[in-house]
Design a protein around this motif. Sequence first.
Motif, PDB file in Angstrom:
ATOM      1  N   SER A 186       0.794  -1.230   0.000  1.00  0.00           N
ATOM      2  CA  SER A 186       0.000   0.000   0.000  1.00  0.00           C
ATOM      3  C   SER A 186       0.819   1.270   0.000  1.00  0.00           C
ATOM      4  CB  SER A 186      -0.946   0.042   1.200  1.00  0.00           C
ATOM      5  OG  SER A 186      -0.863  -1.129   1.957  1.00  0.00           O
ATOM      6  N   PHE A 187       2.014   1.219   0.546  1.00  0.00           N
ATOM      7  CA  PHE A 187       2.741   2.481   0.712  1.00  0.00           C
ATOM      8  C   PHE A 187       4.098   2.528   0.045  1.00  0.00           C
ATOM      9  CE2 PHE A 187      -0.262   4.623   3.250  1.00  0.00           C
ATOM     10  CZ  PHE A 187      -0.882   3.673   4.035  1.00  0.00           C
ATOM     11  N   ARG A 188       4.455   1.504  -0.686  1.00  0.00           N
ATOM     12  CA  ARG A 188       5.818   1.532  -1.220  1.00  0.00           C
ATOM     13  C   ARG A 188       6.018   2.613  -2.271  1.00  0.00           C
ATOM     14  NH1 ARG A 188       5.637  -3.915  -2.956  1.00  0.00           N
ATOM     15  NH2 ARG A 188       4.229  -4.058  -4.701  1.00  0.00           N
ATOM     16  N   GLN A 189       4.917   3.106  -2.824  1.00  0.00           N
ATOM     17  CA  GLN A 189       5.053   4.173  -3.817  1.00  0.00           C
ATOM     18  C   GLN A 189       5.214   5.544  -3.188  1.00  0.00           C
ATOM     19  OE1 GLN A 189       5.514   3.294  -6.708  1.00  0.00           O
ATOM     20  NE2 GLN A 189       4.619   1.256  -6.828  1.00  0.00           N
ATOM     21  N   VAL A 190       4.973   5.596  -1.892  1.00  0.00           N
ATOM     22  CA  VAL A 190       5.072   6.899  -1.235  1.00  0.00           C
ATOM     23  C   VAL A 190       6.541   7.287  -1.073  1.00  0.00           C
ATOM     24  CG1 VAL A 190       4.542   8.181   0.868  1.00  0.00           C
ATOM     25  CG2 VAL A 190       2.931   6.457   0.012  1.00  0.00           C
ATOM     26  N   PRO A 191       6.914   8.464  -1.514  1.00  0.00           N
ATOM     27  CA  PRO A 191       8.313   8.872  -1.331  1.00  0.00           C
ATOM     28  C   PRO A 191       8.672   8.981   0.149  1.00  0.00           C
ATOM     29  CG  PRO A 191       7.004  10.646  -2.326  1.00  0.00           C
ATOM     30  CD  PRO A 191       6.117   9.463  -2.229  1.00  0.00           C
ATOM     31  N   VAL A 192       9.836   8.453   0.473  1.00  0.00           N
ATOM     32  CA  VAL A 192      10.314   8.518   1.851  1.00  0.00           C
ATOM     33  C   VAL A 192      11.606   9.319   1.876  1.00  0.00           C
ATOM     34  CG1 VAL A 192      11.095   7.197   3.856  1.00  0.00           C
ATOM     35  CG2 VAL A 192       9.327   6.247   2.343  1.00  0.00           C
ATOM     36  N   VAL A 193      11.651  10.286   2.740  1.00  0.00           N
ATOM     37  CA  VAL A 193      12.846  11.118   2.878  1.00  0.00           C
ATOM     38  C   VAL A 193      13.451  10.875   4.251  1.00  0.00           C
ATOM     39  CG1 VAL A 193      13.679  13.494   3.030  1.00  0.00           C
ATOM     40  CG2 VAL A 193      11.968  12.876   1.311  1.00  0.00           C
ATOM     41  N   ILE A 194      14.761  10.708   4.274  1.00  0.00           N
ATOM     42  CA  ILE A 194      15.439  10.461   5.542  1.00  0.00           C
ATOM     43  C   ILE A 194      16.142  11.734   5.989  1.00  0.00           C
ATOM     44  CG2 ILE A 194      17.101   8.967   6.732  1.00  0.00           C
ATOM     45  CD1 ILE A 194      15.119   7.193   5.531  1.00  0.00           C
ATOM     46  N   MET A 195      16.088  12.014   7.284  1.00  0.00           N
ATOM     47  CA  MET A 195      16.818  13.157   7.835  1.00  0.00           C
ATOM     48  C   MET A 195      17.876  12.622   8.784  1.00  0.00           C
ATOM     49  SD  MET A 195      13.673  15.592   9.057  1.00  0.00           S
ATOM     50  CE  MET A 195      12.795  14.332   9.977  1.00  0.00           C
ATOM     51  N   SER A 196      19.020  13.259   8.766  1.00  0.00           N
ATOM     52  CA  SER A 196      20.030  12.861   9.741  1.00  0.00           C
ATOM     53  C   SER A 196      20.960  14.014  10.045  1.00  0.00           C
ATOM     54  CB  SER A 196      20.832  11.673   9.208  1.00  0.00           C
ATOM     55  OG  SER A 196      21.891  11.350  10.086  1.00  0.00           O
ATOM     56  N   SER A 197      21.477  14.033  11.263  1.00  0.00           N
ATOM     57  CA  SER A 197      22.428  15.079  11.615  1.00  0.00           C
ATOM     58  C   SER A 197      23.821  14.705  11.149  1.00  0.00           C
ATOM     59  CB  SER A 197      22.431  15.295  13.120  1.00  0.00           C
ATOM     60  OG  SER A 197      22.622  14.057  13.766  1.00  0.00           O
ATOM     61  N   GLU A 198      23.986  13.460  10.746  1.00  0.00           N
ATOM     62  CA  GLU A 198      25.309  13.005  10.345  1.00  0.00           C
ATOM     63  C   GLU A 198      25.411  12.748   8.858  1.00  0.00           C
ATOM     64  OE1 GLU A 198      25.357  10.133  13.357  1.00  0.00           O
ATOM     65  OE2 GLU A 198      25.663  11.835  14.689  1.00  0.00           O
ATOM     66  N   ASN A 199      26.402  13.326   8.260  1.00  0.00           N
ATOM     67  CA  ASN A 199      26.610  13.238   6.821  1.00  0.00           C
ATOM     68  C   ASN A 199      27.509  12.037   6.496  1.00  0.00           C
ATOM     69  OD1 ASN A 199      26.648  13.879   4.159  1.00  0.00           O
ATOM     70  ND2 ASN A 199      27.792  15.780   4.368  1.00  0.00           N
ATOM     71  N   VAL A 200      26.964  10.870   6.656  1.00  0.00           N
ATOM     72  CA  VAL A 200      27.751   9.649   6.454  1.00  0.00           C
ATOM     73  C   VAL A 200      27.389   9.039   5.100  1.00  0.00           C
ATOM     74  CG1 VAL A 200      28.208   7.341   7.355  1.00  0.00           C
ATOM     75  CG2 VAL A 200      27.767   9.225   8.939  1.00  0.00           C
ATOM     76  N   ILE A 201      28.350   9.015   4.229  1.00  0.00           N
ATOM     77  CA  ILE A 201      28.079   8.581   2.854  1.00  0.00           C
ATOM     78  C   ILE A 201      27.487   7.177   2.783  1.00  0.00           C
ATOM     79  CG2 ILE A 201      29.066   8.204   0.559  1.00  0.00           C
ATOM     80  CD1 ILE A 201      29.136  11.055   1.284  1.00  0.00           C
TER      81      ILE A 201
END
Lengths: 241, 155
Positions: A114-129
């Motif tokens: 049901s939700f795999r088409q929903v865009p997911v955005v991740i936030m993080s304080s750490e810029n780890v490649i």
Amino acid sequence: MASDGGVSCLRRPEMMNVGIGGMEHPLLDVDEVHVLAVDDSLVDRIVIERLLRITSCKVTAVDSGWRALEFLGLDNEKASAELDRLKVDLIITDYCMPGMTGYELLKKIKESSSFRQVPVVIMSSENVITRIDRCLEEGAEDFLLKPVKLADVKRLRNYLTRDVKLSNGNKRKLPEDSPPSTLSPDSSDSSPSPLSPVEIFSSPPSSPIDDDNVLTSSPESSPSPEETPVRRQKMRSPGLD
Amino acid sequence: MDALVAQLQMQYRNYTASLYQQGFLDDQFTELKKLQDDASPDFVAEVLSLFFEDCVKLIGNMARALDQTGTVDFSQVGASVHQLKGSSSSVGAKRVKGLCVTFKEYCEANNYEGCVRCLQQIDIEYKALKTKLQDMFNLEKQIVQAGGKVPQVDN
């Protein structure tokens, strides 16, 4: 140009405005955009909620991955018919959370029909490649470095009306070329089908998104390279940094 | 009345600018101000208030975790530091955030004295910021009460 890809999108009325140059104000959506925000920090939840509301989104903010799944009805095996009515256009989640990380939540969402088409955005304080890559590979739409700014959220807003906006030579590809009928039955067929991250960020770093961005006109929203370090890094081939 | 407003506005400008210059606040605070409008005129004050509550709670956690007779669980301390680092970053509390970065390093190094020092400094620092911001918000109130508009100060 590529705006034809929006043939099936619900936002067709807005496409009429696209030809009128010099947008001074954000396009209004037919349906209000609904964002599910997930963050264990109260301060961050308040801020992200405000950021989203200011960009005309409806927001549901929860404090954990479990609550997010609960909200989406994914916390049990029962496939509920009610889910068809639950319209979530974007999920934005913190990465580091106790219990279930944002990455784990991302996986669960991408595993759900049901939700795999929903865009997911991740936030993080750490810029780890490696972290960023992992999330993008798992299907995350984008990765925001905290602290999140208004310009970041305005940019996100564009994913949700991407099909409308891409008429002015923006090189970003349209995911909507795939038939919408395979997408979830509710109005979230405006959500793009999963694209490889490289395609999403195919526009060169130098092309300011704002040029084509009919949603934002204020100078503060121009994403300078410093504001989107993660995306720029992702756009370059690995090994460059 | 206008002279008063002008004077208050100048005071406010100088005061706010000094907070940026002295490193109490950074860009993210400016970002928060963008989110405030006539419909939500107290947004910044409300968020900062939540942040200060967070400080009290997290510093309490850190103090308790460091107060163990016997072995200190540095990862427990570190978890609270990480949270405080996050929220201070989100509100633009630059000095507090900087201290959290150092604190985190001490936790990772299992450096007890370093941690205790940082804890003390963070306690002092968040309280100092709280006082400064209270003064700043008071100036805003005074300007509005005198019939003026709060100037925009984005350092």
